[in-house]
Motif scaffolding. Sequence first.
Motif, mmCIF file in Angstrom:
data_model
loop_
_atom_site.group_PDB
_atom_site.id
_atom_site.type_symbol
_atom_site.label_atom_id
_atom_site.label_comp_id
_atom_site.label_asym_id
_atom_site.label_seq_id
_atom_site.Cartn_x
_atom_site.Cartn_y
_atom_site.Cartn_z
ATOM 1 N N LYS A 101 0.855 -1.194 0.000
ATOM 2 C CA LYS A 101 0.000 0.000 0.000
ATOM 3 C C LYS A 101 0.884 1.234 0.000
ATOM 4 N N ARG A 102 0.684 2.089 -0.988
ATOM 5 C CA ARG A 102 1.550 3.254 -1.155
ATOM 6 C C ARG A 102 0.746 4.539 -1.017
ATOM 7 N N ARG A 103 1.335 5.457 -0.280
ATOM 8 C CA ARG A 103 0.644 6.736 -0.076
ATOM 9 C C ARG A 103 1.186 7.837 -0.961
ATOM 10 N N GLY A 104 0.352 8.829 -1.201
ATOM 11 C CA GLY A 104 0.804 9.981 -1.976
ATOM 12 C C GLY A 104 -0.035 11.212 -1.691
ATOM 13 N N LEU A 105 0.551 12.365 -1.973
ATOM 14 C CA LEU A 105 -0.157 13.634 -1.816
ATOM 15 C C LEU A 105 -0.206 14.352 -3.157
ATOM 16 N N GLY A 106 -1.310 15.030 -3.411
ATOM 17 C CA GLY A 106 -1.428 15.756 -4.670
ATOM 18 C C GLY A 106 -2.200 17.046 -4.505
ATOM 19 N N VAL A 107 -1.988 17.940 -5.461
ATOM 20 C CA VAL A 107 -2.644 19.243 -5.407
ATOM 21 C C VAL A 107 -3.241 19.565 -6.773
ATOM 22 N N GLY A 108 -4.279 20.358 -6.761
ATOM 23 C CA GLY A 108 -4.856 20.885 -7.999
ATOM 24 C C GLY A 108 -5.473 22.234 -7.671
ATOM 25 N N ILE A 109 -5.328 23.195 -8.562
ATOM 26 C CA ILE A 109 -5.900 24.511 -8.282
ATOM 27 C C ILE A 109 -6.792 24.944 -9.446
ATOM 28 N N PRO A 129 -13.737 33.306 -8.287
ATOM 29 C CA PRO A 129 -13.392 32.600 -7.056
ATOM 30 C C PRO A 129 -12.123 31.788 -7.321
ATOM 31 N N TRP A 130 -11.400 31.428 -6.297
ATOM 32 C CA TRP A 130 -10.152 30.675 -6.470
ATOM 33 C C TRP A 130 -10.142 29.472 -5.551
ATOM 34 N N LEU A 131 -9.444 28.448 -5.963
ATOM 35 C CA LEU A 131 -9.495 27.227 -5.165
ATOM 36 C C LEU A 131 -8.202 26.428 -5.259
ATOM 37 N N ALA A 132 -7.885 25.789 -4.140
ATOM 38 C CA ALA A 132 -6.765 24.849 -4.116
ATOM 39 C C ALA A 132 -7.229 23.576 -3.402
ATOM 40 N N HIS A 133 -7.076 22.459 -4.104
ATOM 41 C CA HIS A 133 -7.509 21.177 -3.545
ATOM 42 C C HIS A 133 -6.302 20.292 -3.270
ATOM 43 N N MET A 145 -9.209 14.850 2.057
ATOM 44 C CA MET A 145 -9.188 15.914 1.050
ATOM 45 C C MET A 145 -9.354 17.259 1.743
ATOM 46 N N VAL A 146 -8.609 18.209 1.249
ATOM 47 C CA VAL A 146 -8.721 19.569 1.760
ATOM 48 C C VAL A 146 -9.065 20.477 0.584
ATOM 49 N N ALA A 147 -10.018 21.356 0.793
ATOM 50 C CA ALA A 147 -10.374 22.317 -0.251
ATOM 51 C C ALA A 147 -10.351 23.704 0.361
ATOM 52 N N ALA A 148 -9.407 24.520 -0.073
ATOM 53 C CA ALA A 148 -9.335 25.894 0.418
ATOM 54 C C ALA A 148 -9.805 26.808 -0.702
ATOM 55 N N GLU A 192 -19.979 25.901 -7.823
ATOM 56 C CA GLU A 192 -19.359 24.890 -8.681
ATOM 57 C C GLU A 192 -17.906 24.592 -8.348
ATOM 58 N N THR A 193 -17.275 25.502 -7.617
ATOM 59 C CA THR A 193 -15.830 25.393 -7.442
ATOM 60 C C THR A 193 -15.372 24.082 -6.804
ATOM 61 N N GLY A 194 -16.251 23.471 -6.006
ATOM 62 C CA GLY A 194 -15.839 22.307 -5.218
ATOM 63 C C GLY A 194 -15.346 21.131 -6.022
ATOM 64 N N LEU A 195 -15.742 21.037 -7.299
ATOM 65 C CA LEU A 195 -15.208 19.869 -8.020
ATOM 66 C C LEU A 195 -14.301 20.248 -9.184
ATOM 67 N N VAL A 196 -13.961 21.522 -9.268
ATOM 68 C CA VAL A 196 -13.143 21.965 -10.399
ATOM 69 C C VAL A 196 -11.777 21.273 -10.424
ATOM 70 N N ALA A 197 -11.112 21.210 -9.274
ATOM 71 C CA ALA A 197 -9.757 20.650 -9.288
ATOM 72 C C ALA A 197 -9.625 19.414 -8.406
ATOM 73 N N THR A 198 -10.758 18.772 -8.130
ATOM 74 C CA THR A 198 -10.699 17.593 -7.264
ATOM 75 C C THR A 198 -10.032 16.422 -7.980
ATOM 76 N N ALA A 199 -10.454 16.163 -9.203
ATOM 77 C CA ALA A 199 -9.897 15.014 -9.920
ATOM 78 C C ALA A 199 -8.386 15.142 -10.143
ATOM 79 N N PRO A 200 -7.889 16.304 -10.593
ATOM 80 C CA PRO A 200 -6.436 16.372 -10.763
ATOM 81 C C PRO A 200 -5.671 16.267 -9.449
ATOM 82 N N ALA A 201 -6.235 16.790 -8.354
ATOM 83 C CA ALA A 201 -5.538 16.651 -7.067
ATOM 84 C C ALA A 201 -5.373 15.168 -6.746
ATOM 85 N N ILE A 202 -6.424 14.406 -7.024
ATOM 86 C CA ILE A 202 -6.372 12.966 -6.749
ATOM 87 C C ILE A 202 -5.412 12.277 -7.715
ATOM 88 N N ALA A 203 -5.505 12.625 -8.991
ATOM 89 C CA ALA A 203 -4.616 11.999 -9.980
ATOM 90 C C ALA A 203 -3.154 12.300 -9.644
#
Lengths: 286, 161, 756
Positions: C445-453, C613-617, C635-638, C718-729
Amino acid sequence: MLKDYVRAQTVDEVLAALQKGDARVIAGGTDLILDLQAEKVSAEILVDINSIDDLQNIELVDGQIRIGAAVTHQQAAESQLVLDSAPVLAEACRSVGSLQIRNTGTVVGNVINAQPAADAAVALVALGAVAEIKTENGTAYQPVEDLYTGVGKSKIDSTKQLVTAVQFPALLPNQGSAFIRLAQRGALALPVLNVAVVASLVNHKVEWVRIVMAPVAPRPLRAVEAENMLRGREVNEQNILEAAKAAAARANPRDSALRGSGQYRKSVLETLVKRGLSEAFNKAQG
Amino acid sequence: MAQMILKMILNGKPVERRISPGDTLLDVLRGDLGLSGTKKGCGRGECGACTVIMNGKAVNSCIVPAPRAMNARIETIEGIGTVEKLHPLQETFIHCGAIQCGFCTPGMIMSAKALLDKNSNPTREEIKEAVAGNICRCTGYVKIEEAIMMAAEMIKRERRK
Amino acid sequence: MKKPAVIGKNVRKLDALEKAMGTATFTTDISLPGMLYGKVLRSPYPHAKIINIDTGKAEKLPGVEAVVCYKNTPRVKFNTSATSTFTIPPLEPVEDQYIFDSVVRYVGDEVAAVAAVSEKIAEQALKLIEVEYEELPAVFDPLEAMEPGAPDLHGPCRAGKNIPGEKIHLELGDIEKGFAEADEIFEHTFKLPVQKQAQMETQAAVAQVTADGRVTVWSTTQTPHPSRRIIATIFGLPYSKVRVLNPPYIGGGFGVRIGLSAKAEPIAVALAMQAKKPVKVVYSRREDFIASDTRHSGYVTVKTGVKKDGTFTARQMEGILNAGAYCSWSAETPGVLGAMGLSVYRCPNQMYDGHSVYTNTTPAGAMRGFGNPQAMFAIESQIDIIAEKLGIDPLEIRLKNIMQPGDKWVLPYPCRSSGLAECIKKGAAAINWQRRGKFDKTGTKRRGLGVGIGTHVSNAWPFCGDYSNAYVTIQQDGSAHLAAGVPDMGTGTVTTLAQITAEVLGISYEKIGVTFADTESTPFEIGSHASRTCYASGMAVVAAARDAKKQILDYAAEMLEVEAGDLDIENDTVVSTSNPEIKAPLSEVAVQAHLKGRQFIGVGKIIPENAPPWLAHFAEVEVDTETGQVKILKMVAAHDVGKAIHPQIVEGQLHGGLAQGIGYALGEEIKYNDKGRQLNDGFHKYMLPTAVDIPELKAIIVEAEEPSHPYGVKGVGETGLVATAPAIANAIYNAIGVRFFELPITAEKVYRALKE
Ligand code: FES
Ligand code: FES
């Protein structure tokens, strides 16, 4: 078109009602209701068995756990007896659909539906369960494993027969079990794969083991070669890996556009069997 | 079509209704009984919007044959609280912002109630398991789970009094 | 500025009590005397001509009161989306559908409908309708549909083979020069799936037609006023004789009913006109899945030129989206995709080309994010690729390049505020970003962190027309009533607008009554879409309330014999700001005015500007390398939302968006078989997340000051899912070193990639 709905109070009432023409047994009905609505199944009379007291129990009789035909998944999942002496079944039942479905659908119904990956049925096959089948002519017993005639097709004819219970030996202290499930989400999902293992150890050696895998064949599939291979062998990683490989080799999962390719399932199956064997052996070792 | 009489204890009161054998419990509640608080999101047991409590257990009323409810105790969202005295779950769902569109809410609250009726000290995991059959597309479930935790606290406090 | 009394507080939501008690009325709950039930016959073929249709047997079935098909319904073309209302010249809306046509273009397309005394009879009647089809060649992929040999779905299209509307072209600077200046150039193509809104209440409408021909439609629409226009146009009625309203609640929307609720409204009206009785049409869940707009699938290509130090010199994007069988929002979505994709990072040379393509699949329309999630999956995945290649930390490259207020961008309105840097920093702290790169890489099991804005809009202008109106009337007891045409589909609109009204007027929140989402009692208002209600409708409400307030103060000035400019309203009391002894309860002022025959009626009419609006996930994942399963741990969404009028509602929007983004990343997809049939047509087959699939979600609100709005709010719907997928990827890449160019990232895809 449905004309009547009989809430039978005794098994005899059920059998009598089934004589009255186009009648069919309904237990939980979580699938049957949908099949009736979609006109995949038809019946004029539904004979509901949920209020029959005798069918609502989970009992231990002479070392055998007996699960009545009206016992729901949730009842089995919460039963102390099942948790203690057939945890593989408790876990399988707990992984079905959602709490609402588990509160309605029955363990025996899960077998009769004959979906190869039905979680409870997979566990029951691993436990070596036998179904008690009643008709006007008397009572018969058949291993759950032998009730399948095809995907979604059971030997049980619910317009003529009533399965009153399934039963299987309670696990002994030197025995252990495991239920491993791979699904696309944590609830409300059919399994991509599920594996049930029941094992008996004597002196760190495998006395016997039953490995059941699904959906990799039109029925819950016993990994017979792997089971034979392990018999009498030491419990160690090497043996587990070999057995897992042999088990997966026997599987022939189909491609499913919804739940993954056959190839993927076949290769991951090995991991699941490996995990199932390790867990079951661990538990058997206490 | 054949008709039959269904008697049940609905939200604490005996009721009697003429039904068809093919009706589901949801049909009867939303239809003749006018209890439209129980929602239909799929009609196939796949979303939990229609959840009611039957003899103490959460079930999807859309796949429960109505005749099976004979003599059963059925609880629906309409029966668990009044404006003067809301059920703790209703209170906390409002307070925590656990309600957005509100379409999943009645079913969600009934699933939560079935849990808290048996277990007033649930863990987050137990809560998740109890409502996993209730799809909510609006909230991401976070505030729903918080509301259920808080209702459990309220219930415990009330009991201690 | 005065300290706010109501905004910024988590007041009790106006709709919550009814919803908690199960007494809230939704369209699916409506029942009228004599009401019939409508059911729809749908095409089993992806493309076919109806050679013959015989409804005789269905009409004769006892209990059936109306049967409609293309032969007896208006031959007026329309677009189920609200584009006809929003599109402003020189663009023209694409109107390419009828209620029923003699050609069907996707599996699920409407063929006929029946109204009967019960749902069961209506369903039986559908089976009695005899249809003879001639199958036509079908095409399912947008790239194939542009090939010369592909069937034309709607005849020749001006912009190119099977291309609805116009091709979108955006440009800034000199793209060639930008690439020439670059040290390195990166180019990648990404593939996006069909996501479904899967709102909990299916599409529904109840139509009633009076003897003199007035039409009332209760429906699940997110935009009653634009929907009224569509219905009136189809049936040739004056707008004034058509009333469209929510009853008043809607079981979610997420874009699926910006305009009509699929075709529930016109089908219900057509049946009601024929039967001369009210008709209710409720889509089954399956119908909702297969015959109601989806998110656009398609391809996004990004080419970026970059200096060694990580400065961008050029960015070129291309978007080719699958429109499905009818245009719906397919002319607009590619534009938003490009504009949003290019507006996150400073880059002097940019270019975008995009369009949609008709295929024989379910029409794609609006879904939360509207092209933006597609864009940001591509952009944000590529930013991480670039950062790794250049040896720069993903946060650093982002912080270095993000848009700053005053920067030039492709949008025609200025960037006036940005809290994005703060979002990135706060989000990174909350996810504990320093752990990145320090995870154990040996186990299974491997862990990782990612971001998307990312960013988004606060209304639809300039992509579409956008304006709002509202009335505020002061009642004789000093309470206030707000009439706004915007619906509340669960996003808290009514509560926030009531808060704004109370704030402007100095009246207590509890004394605000609201009528909403009804074309007959509210002035024209675009509706609930484009994250606009708090921003744009809110502006109209502010204007209306200020107008009313001015009237109150003018009147009170005479009454109290002071200058109006000296007066204000606080705690329901008109009070002098120079001498607090001079005051009068608002109730007193209102009743005095009433006795003199006057009411204070405020009118607000606004054309909004726009604000980003601006977002960082941030995502933390754990990948099971033996099965390919991805587990999201946190998940964190600022989000910089401007001023949060009701922070709890804002958090709820972010949580909900995150959950949908998680689904988009890992499991949600409607697939088709080779016969054009949708395989995922119910909740059991469509892998949206359940409670057990959602990890800890942390929403962080950042409030940068936005000058274009009286209270400084920005869009948040709408902002809540704008960068969720890339943060996860990106987190998955960080965990296992595998990059995915296609969503959703299923366990099988991960497993295969690991084996390769
Ligand atoms: S409506 Fe019953 S589970 Fe969805
Ligand atoms: S609040 Fe809308 S589905 Fe749960």
